[in-house]
Scaffold this motif. Structure first.
Motif, PDB file in Angstrom:
ATOM      1  N   SER A 127      60.745  43.594   1.564  1.00 35.96           N
ATOM      2  CA  SER A 127      59.347  43.516   1.155  1.00 35.96           C
ATOM      3  C   SER A 127      59.265  43.277  -0.340  1.00 35.96           C
ATOM      4  O   SER A 127      60.264  43.362  -1.062  1.00 35.96           O
ATOM      5  CB  SER A 127      58.610  44.807   1.514  1.00 35.96           C
ATOM      6  N   GLU A 128      58.049  43.019  -0.803  1.00 29.49           N
ATOM      7  CA  GLU A 128      57.826  42.792  -2.226  1.00 29.49           C
ATOM      8  C   GLU A 128      58.077  44.051  -3.049  1.00 29.49           C
ATOM      9  O   GLU A 128      58.291  43.975  -4.265  1.00 29.49           O
ATOM     10  CB  GLU A 128      56.394  42.311  -2.452  1.00 29.49           C
ATOM     11  N   GLU A 129      58.059  45.201  -2.409  1.00 30.29           N
ATOM     12  CA  GLU A 129      58.267  46.461  -3.118  1.00 30.29           C
ATOM     13  C   GLU A 129      59.735  46.869  -3.188  1.00 30.29           C
ATOM     14  O   GLU A 129      60.076  47.826  -3.896  1.00 30.29           O
ATOM     15  CB  GLU A 129      57.455  47.575  -2.436  1.00 30.29           C
ATOM     16  N   ASP A 130      60.594  46.184  -2.465  1.00 32.47           N
ATOM     17  CA  ASP A 130      62.016  46.522  -2.501  1.00 32.47           C
ATOM     18  C   ASP A 130      62.621  46.150  -3.853  1.00 32.47           C
ATOM     19  O   ASP A 130      62.207  45.182  -4.496  1.00 32.47           O
ATOM     20  CB  ASP A 130      62.773  45.807  -1.381  1.00 32.47           C
ATOM     21  N   HIS A 228      55.822  37.239  -0.542  1.00 31.60           N
ATOM     22  CA  HIS A 228      56.904  36.554   0.151  1.00 31.60           C
ATOM     23  C   HIS A 228      56.305  35.574   1.156  1.00 31.60           C
ATOM     24  O   HIS A 228      55.419  35.949   1.936  1.00 31.60           O
ATOM     25  CB  HIS A 228      57.797  37.558   0.886  1.00 31.60           C
ATOM     26  N   SER A 275      60.090  39.659   4.234  1.00 28.59           N
ATOM     27  CA  SER A 275      58.959  40.046   5.076  1.00 28.59           C
ATOM     28  C   SER A 275      57.696  39.296   4.662  1.00 28.59           C
ATOM     29  O   SER A 275      57.360  39.231   3.481  1.00 28.59           O
ATOM     30  CB  SER A 275      58.705  41.550   4.964  1.00 28.59           C
ATOM     31  N   GLU A 277      54.786  40.291   5.860  1.00 34.01           N
ATOM     32  CA  GLU A 277      53.729  41.229   6.262  1.00 34.01           C
ATOM     33  C   GLU A 277      52.606  41.317   5.233  1.00 34.01           C
ATOM     34  O   GLU A 277      51.428  41.363   5.576  1.00 34.01           O
ATOM     35  CB  GLU A 277      54.358  42.600   6.503  1.00 34.01           C
ATOM     36  N   LYS A 278      52.960  41.313   3.961  1.00 30.71           N
ATOM     37  CA  LYS A 278      51.944  41.432   2.917  1.00 30.71           C
ATOM     38  C   LYS A 278      51.052  40.200   2.870  1.00 30.71           C
ATOM     39  O   LYS A 278      49.854  40.300   2.587  1.00 30.71           O
ATOM     40  CB  LYS A 278      52.620  41.647   1.561  1.00 30.71           C
TER      41      LYS A 278
END
Length: 305
Positions: A127-130, A228, A275, A277-278
């Motif tokens: 994810s973008e937060e990883d 992403h 991902s 998802e965002k």
């Protein structure tokens, strides 16, 4: 900077596209063609001349700057990291400063190579937060470019993607992965392809469509954000090659090899599935189609070579 009400979403009128001769830019020319589109290729603006970037962008007075320019010779960057950092980091920062001075939103493209993929499960997606952890000079230069863009652009969107291939191909790489596989197949094989790196091949036409929708809707995301955007699904480079041959009606001897056996100078992430998802949750944009469907579309569009 142009005065603008910060609470009002600006209408996109004039778009400046940098890196205009690349394979992604070729599709962006189509999807952004309804705007007043200005393009600049390497011949028009040398991004290693940092002093030239600000005046060049200022002259165009853009509402949006879309930066597709990059040094993407991953292995060569290990030998000449300064060349990679010149374009991927320092030029990105100069473009960000110039976009802010022009009052323009900056859309900047980055890569899955900002991750190392270590310890990721087969069914996981970053994810973008990883936390990024690049392993190559190329990946480090692209991550540093992300930091420059987010530090110096008043409004920006960093789009990370993975495994790009497009109908135009990439001049610097002499094609793309699909064309490389078809060229090797024409020689009769066997073709040896890495089987222990997982990724999501992404058709530039689909990435360009998603980018155009982001600009058109100006979704409720913070405009100093990372998104992403890839095709859906995941595969290995070996299985991608297998799908290319099957979809092309070719019977080609294909041998799986390990990353170690391949022996590339630059380390690649063993797992770099991103991902989407965002993109769906915050931007309200449906993720691009499955990579297999995209591949077949690409193969139907490619000119005879």
């Amino acid at each position: 900077m142009k005065p603008r009400d910060p609470h009002q979403q600006p209408a996109t009128k004039r778009v400046l596209l940098l890196g205009a001769n690349g394979q992604l830019a070729a599709d962006l020319r189509r999807t952004l063609g309804h705007y007043e589109l200005v393009t600049m290729a390497r011949e028009d603006l040398d991004l290693t001349d940092l002093a030239a970037i600000g005046p060049a962008i200022e002259r165009q007075s853009p509402d949006v700057v879309v930066n597709t320019a990059a040094y993407n010779l991953v292995d060569k960057a290990e030998e000449d990291p300064l060349a990679a950092f010149a374009v991927n980091t320092h030029a990105a920062g100069a473009i960000a400063r110039a976009s802010t001075a022009a009052g323009a939103l900056l859309v900047h493209f980055s890569t899955d190579y900002v991750f190392d993929g270590q310890g990721a499960a087969v069914d996981a997606a970053f994810s973008e937060e990883d936390l990024p952890s690049p392993q190559s000079q190329y990946g480090i230069s692209k991550l540093a470019g992300e930091y420059q863009v987010r530090a110096y652009a008043a409004e920006c969107l960093v789009i990370r993607t993975c495994g790009l291939y497009g109908v135009k191909g990439s001049r610097g790489k002499g094609g793309n992965f699909v064309e490389t596989m078809l060229r090797l197949a024409a020689k009769g094989g066997p073709v040896r392809v890495v089987a222990d790196q997982r990724c999501t091949p992404t058709f530039t036409a689909d990435l360009a469509e998603a980018t155009a929708r982001l600009l058109a809707t100006r979704p409720d995301v913070h405009w100093k954000d990372i998104l992403h955007v890839t095709n859906a699904g995941r595969t290995t480079w070996h299985d991608f090659a297998k799908e290319i041959f099957e979809a092309s009606g070719l019977e080609v001897p294909l041998e799986p090899i390990s990353t170690e056996e391949f022996g590339a100078p630059a380390r690649r992430p063993v797992h770099s599935v991103l991902s989407n998802e965002k993109l769906a949750r915050l931007a309200g944009i449906a993720p691009p189609r499955d990579w297999r469907d995209a591949l077949r579309d690409y193969l139907s569009q490619r000119p005879n070579r």
